[in-house]
Scaffold this active site. Structure first.
Site, PDB file in Angstrom:
ATOM      1  CD  GLU A   1      -2.858  -1.150   2.396  1.00  0.00           C
ATOM      2  OE1 GLU A   1      -2.657  -0.451   3.280  1.00  0.00           O
ATOM      3  OE2 GLU A   1      -3.734  -2.233   2.490  1.00  0.00           O
TER       4      GLU A   1
ATOM      5  CD  GLU B   1      -4.919  -8.132   1.983  1.00  0.00           C
ATOM      6  OE1 GLU B   1      -5.756  -7.300   2.527  1.00  0.00           O
ATOM      7  OE2 GLU B   1      -3.687  -7.756   2.003  1.00  0.00           O
TER       8      GLU B   1
END
Ligand code: GLA
Length: 648
Positions: free
Chosen positions: A332, A447
């Site tokens: 991220e 995810e």
């Protein structure tokens, strides 16, 4: 109750493994939770800001126990989520051994939300304990019928002494569905395509049913939190080393799940080495002191190298038989507009202390350089991010990854895929896969969860349809060359998902499969009904992709290629008098996906079969060609069976 005793009790109660279907769904006296703290905190966590850690300075049975310290209030202690273990209105037997470091009444308390939305606290049981003596708490307790958000925790009646707990067990009636223990393993269905994984925290893996489901269906596991920097870094230890560049690490939090994976030969996705979030502030500060000034880029760089080296080494040393097949090296770093995550001191405000110290994105390459240097050979290194399909962000990730790829530092892109039924559409998602595939890197869906916040019951048709769309999209992308190597769901059940209000997973909180589970289970079958799916070697109806050999339809990745399909075992028996190869409806000498399609088309009335073809298609010998025959042939093709019912 140490490992061996625990195992035999489990075996007695559940008759697990081969006899899974005998495991009663609602057996009374089922061991629902057991914590011996031999391999980590077993799902117990800090309650009210205490320090909670295993220690082997003391123990009841075995070698270690859970030590609770740093308390300034009597109610502070250690807690366990009751989700998936306890049901309102039911009675349970609670047992635990406790010891005070002074002299206290140690109590087990129930916290829950009542029907008016108020928090309630009820004593389950307690025991007087003095330093040096273990005392037992043993109580039968009925959970109030309106209880939700159930939590169990240990505290003291008064006083703030450190205390220890060990050998905790909760026994009672299981409210679990065992249906998934009889279903074909998802990992087998997809074995020629990609790994199928889930994320799990210790508490999610702390019921025997969840362990059995994970063992049966998943061949990849991501630790939900326990390999993140804040779970691994140790401040006091780092300060004790005292050189300002070598952080101390510990696998205490991760050990339970890593051991479970090692024991059960489940591969692990390492997650995560560098992240702006869940990384303690002190890691960025002088002398590893929360109040210190931010360190220079040079110091941080040494800390980063030492951290990555230590984590990778420690895992190899402690878990020599564990397959950590890949790592999210960096998580991220980009924003939706494609810019680098902003420099700042507050990760809760989405700010990055990495960007702050480095001033640019060079920490990404550094992290990959160190990971490549210290990871065992063959470990695949990934960049992982969310909203990875938003074009500006997608392109930023692509550009960064391209540079790393040119330097042979990266092996794959992780698409987190926290989706919603309303967004994104699958075209956008597919474009991102195709774009990353152009780089010739692996792609993993890391995810996956799909929320539907408008569906209070969870089994929404939108959730089901969205899962169907996404799994088809993934399979089609794979067929056309994207090297997708894992599909990982973020959690096990809706009940413990981080987005539980949106019911985003495949499994209900009672462990029953949702309609979305069925979609994922059946996607390959369904896709075999699509004519284009039948023969990967024929001309594609998709426009050829612009670049890179990995996207060339003429060179599908090995797993999807027709040439791998005959891996189905040869039939043990054939009717030699008539030389029938059952299942080989097309008559080309092998049983392959093309036969599945031909049977399916016949079932749908789109094709008529000759008498010989009909005979070869009727693999259960009931003189009808029907969906069951196509299913059996499909199972044969993917190696789930090695003979047909007619040959039994
Ligand atoms: C991100 C992280 C995961 C997890 C989820 C929320 O996606 O990569 O580790 O923290 O957020 O649970």
């Amino acid at each position: 109750m140490k490992m061996q005793k625990f195992a035999s009790l489990l075996t007695a109660v559940f008759m697990m493994n081969s006899a899974v279907s005998v495991m009663p769904a609602n057996a009374e006296n089922t061991l629902l939770h057991s914590a011996d703290f031999e391999n980590g905190t077993d799902g117990w966590a800090s309650f009210g800001g205490t320090s909670v850690a295993t220690t082997n300075n003391e123990h009841h049975e075995g070698n270690s126990c859970l030590y609770i310290s740093g308390r300034s209030e009597n109610w502070q202690g250690a807690s366990l989520s009751g989700e998936s273990i306890l049901t309102a209105g039911k009675t349970y037997q609670f047992n635990a051994w406790v010891q005070s470091s002074g002299s206290d009444n140690i109590q087990m308390t129930l916290k829950y939300t009542d029907s008016s939305g108020n928090d309630q606290y009820k004593g389950i049981g307690g025991a007087d304990s003095a330093k040096g003596t273990w005392s037992e708490i043993s109580a039968n307790y009925e959970i109030p019928s309106d209880a939700t958000n159930i939590l169990i925790y240990f505290q003291t009646a008064d006083g703030t002494n450190d205390f220890m707990i060990d050998d905790v067990s909760i026994t009672g009636e299981a409210n679990w569905s065992t249906e998934l223990l009889d279903r074909t393993p998802l990992k087998d269905i997809y074995k020629n395509y990609f790994k199928i994984g889930c994320a799990a925290t210790p508490s999610e893996l702390n019921t025997s049913i969840s362990q059995e489901i994970v063992k049966r269906h998943f061949n990849s596991l991501t630790l939900g939190n326990e390999l993140k920097p804040d779970a691994v870094l140790n401040q006091a230890g780092s300060q004790a080393i005292g050189d300002n560049v070598t952080p101390a690490i510990s696998l205490d939090n991760a050990r339970y799940v890593l051991k479970f994976c090692e024991d059960n030969q489940i591969s692990v996705r390492g997650h995560v080495l560098l992240w702006y979030s869940q990384t303690p502030d002190w890691f960025f500060k002088e002398n590893f002191d929360s109040n210190g000034a931010y360190v220079s880029k040079e110091i941080m760089s040494q800390r980063l190298e030492n951290y990555i080296k230590a984590v990778l080494n420690q895992i190899s040393v402690e878990f020599p038989d564990l397959d950590v097949y890949c790592w999210d090296v960096v998580n991220e770093c980009y924003l939706d507009d494609g810019s680098l995550r902003v420099a700042g001191t507050n990760p809760n405000n989405e700010e990055s202390q990495w960007s702050l110290i480095y001033g640019d994105n060079s920490y990404i390459e550094e992290a990959f350089t160190y990971a490549r240097k210290y990871a065992p050979e063959g470990t695949k290194l990934f960049y992982n991010d969310f909203n990875e399909y938003i074009p500006a962000k997608r392109d930023a990730i692509y550009n960064m990854a391209k540079e790393l790829k040119d330097k042979n530092l990266i092996d794959g892109i992780g698409m987190q895929s926290h989706l919603d039924v309303g967004y994104p559409d699958t075209d956008l998602y597919r474009q991102a896969i195709d774009k990353y595939a152009e780089l010739g890197l692996e792609i993993q869906i890391t995810e996956l969860d799909i929320t539907d916040y408008n569906s209070p019951q969870g089994n929404s048709y939108k959730n089901e349809a969205a899962y169907e769309d996404i799994i088809y999209t993934i399979l089609w992308a794979k067929k056309y060359g994207a090297n997708i190597t894992s599909v990982v769901f973020w959690g096990i059940t809706d009940g413990t998902s981080w987005r539980k209000d949106g019911y985003p997973l495949l499994i209900n909180s009672d462990y029953s499969p949702k309609p979305s589970y069925n979609k994922v289970e059946n996607a390959l079958m369904e896709l075999s009904w699509v004519p284009e799916w039948t023969d990967p070697t024929t001309e594609t109806t998709e426009p050829p992709q612009e670049t890179s050999e990995t996207t060339e339809p003429t060179e599908p990745s090995q797993e999807t290629s027709e040439t791998t399909e005959p891996t189905a075992p040869t039939q043990e028996t054939s009717n030699s008098a008539k030389d029938i190869i059952y299942g080989d409806v097309t008559g080309d000498g092998v049983v392959s996906i093309g036969d599945v399609v031909m049977i399916t088309r016949a079932v749908l009335g789109k094709e008529s079969l000759s008498d010989d073809e009909y005979e070869r298609a009727d693999v259960d010998g009931n003189e009808k060609v029907e969906p069951a025959d196509s299913l059996n042939v499909m199972k044969y093709v993917v190696n789930l069976i090695n003979k047909f019912p007619i040959q039994e």
